[in-house]
Write an enzyme that holds these catalytic residues in place. Sequence first.
Site: not given
Length: 693
Positions: A472, A497
């Site tokens: 990520h 997210e």
Amino acid sequence: MRFFTKKYLAALLSFVWVSGFAQQPISVSSPNRSIVVTAQNTPTGEVTYQVRYKGKSVIEPSGLGFVLSKPAVSLKQFTITRVDSSRTDETWKPVWGEVSQIRNHYHELILNLQDKSGSGIGLRVRFRVFDDGVGFRYEFPKQPKLTHFVVDDEKTQFKLAADHQTFWMPGDYDSNEYFYNKTKLTEVDAIAAADKEKDIALKSVIGPNAVQTPLLFKTSDGLYVSLYEAALLNYPVMHLQLDKKTLTLTAQLTPDAVGNKAYLQTPAQTPWRTLIISDKATDILASKLILNLNEPSAIADPSWIKPQKFVGMWWEMHIGKANWAKAEGKHGANTQNVKKYIDFAAKYGFNGVLVEGWNEGWEDWFGNWKEDVFDFVTPYPDYNIDSLTTYAQQKGVRLIMHHETSGSVTNYERRMDAAFQYMVKEGINTVKTGYVGRIIPRGEHHDSQWMINHYQRVAQKAAQYKIMVDSHESAHPTGLHRTYPNWMASEAARGSEFNNAPTLGITPEHTTILPFTRMLGGPMDFTPGLFRFKLNQFDSTRTTVVRTTLAKQLALYITLYSPLQMAADLPENYEKHLDAFQFIRDVPVDWDDTKVLAAEPADYVMIARKEKGAANWYVGAITDENSRDLPLDLSFLEPGKTYDAVFYRDAPTADWATNPEAYVIEKKPVTAKTKLTLHLAKGGGCAIQFVRR
């Protein structure tokens, strides 16, 4: 099947010293002759290339070259000393993926160039022309006049034939989490676009006319063109600077702390600069050009690499139920809470449980540009990892480790061996890495050469310990999952997210653009599967909502591919919709075949996939903020066989804004001759399972 033939350019170009070919065009076509690349030495000594598709101009004559700072030389004027060509047609099998085998079929042209400035430096430009696009790269062979060298600038140009509609993000050396903007090329304003993005933690915006790759163009005469790069190794990410007057994009490499772009030693090569081209939008999504330009697997025995579905102690921190840091209260990664996730995973057949916030250091992790934050081996006192790994093993589940570096990459490099040894000791074989924050070494960027080398080192080091990686906040993927199949997924874009971001969130059209842009480089850990859409479940002051229907969340498991696929929501939210949750339980993460049935960027995507080693098919269809009806022809099913189809679709009253949880599940028999129409609500979707009788 594999065969390889090599023959030099017929009639004129076989090993010829090209003094007699100065300023004459040299062309190579794709195997089906739809794409033609033409290179030429101009009267001023520049070497240009141009690209045409079915007679239409895609790239007008555009320059090639470099500026080096060591030795100080401008490599922009050349003599073509030799021209070689070859043809390749082979088929290879990926370790995992969207299809069980991939054809690699191209014609190759190699230009051997000699610098005309007197430096004595020679280089090659290698073009590979496929039926669906073009890749080219620079190669610096070992030579007496060049050993160690420093790249100051790469001068590769892409001159567009017209002011196309363009899907673009602001050029930024540290973030690829922006929305894609859809404007004419001349309407690019990267500063204004970046200023609208209030939810991105770290920005390094390059300038008003700088954009990121991948770029997608849609021309007025019906072409779709993706501009990207492949096999990004030992080199910085390529951004692009736009000259609006000439419609020319020029490579803008990510610099290091002192402004240099790349430190190389011969023999050396750049990543491939890629163009995927078609008059059908579906062909862009089906292309395997990026993968074909990467090297075969560097892992001799990849049998330990397994696609998987997992749940995670993750989303509850984003929506206010828990915290990463223990000292802040509501520590989520405690033994009892994680046991609940293990129980849930075991009950419903998931392979793993991701745990974030398990290790000491979260109280001091963000924004301090601090060297030593985490050691990756010290759990919080309320997280009994030994008992949890044993408990998970008894339940047939594995924990997934989280290594957040807080941008302190030198610290992570020092501790990687110890961290991976700790994982092996605990029976954990998958890690999610994170790079939130400014990078240490200070002055480096997420997209710089140093960091590109770091991501590769992580994949290589993890492979030594038989560990799979999900990165990520890393640089955009460029097909390296072919070479390092244990590097299974990346975030590297605006993921789910951001549904909890306070301002812009995720728009309905965003997920219809990602397959045409970010997803061309490799699988994305988007974290789909949200079932609750008002995110005030644990904090009544929150006003953020998820702009999607529940049926679309299911369809994302098909349209946004990943071999590491998360069911992102909380167990209690799934248990309220167990009938819909069944699709997430059933949908595979590895496939034998994929058919892109319908697609239009920023509007809709519909994809069919065949389960690995089985006769079953799955279809996912998603739309933007508009409702629409999509025809579905089931001719991809096996002829003469009947399938039991289970439809998870938007209810007639479904709407992302007013009624997102409204869905219908229905079953009926179908065959390859069946023709259907799928109705998608605003921000909606449909997921279908086809089980052969």
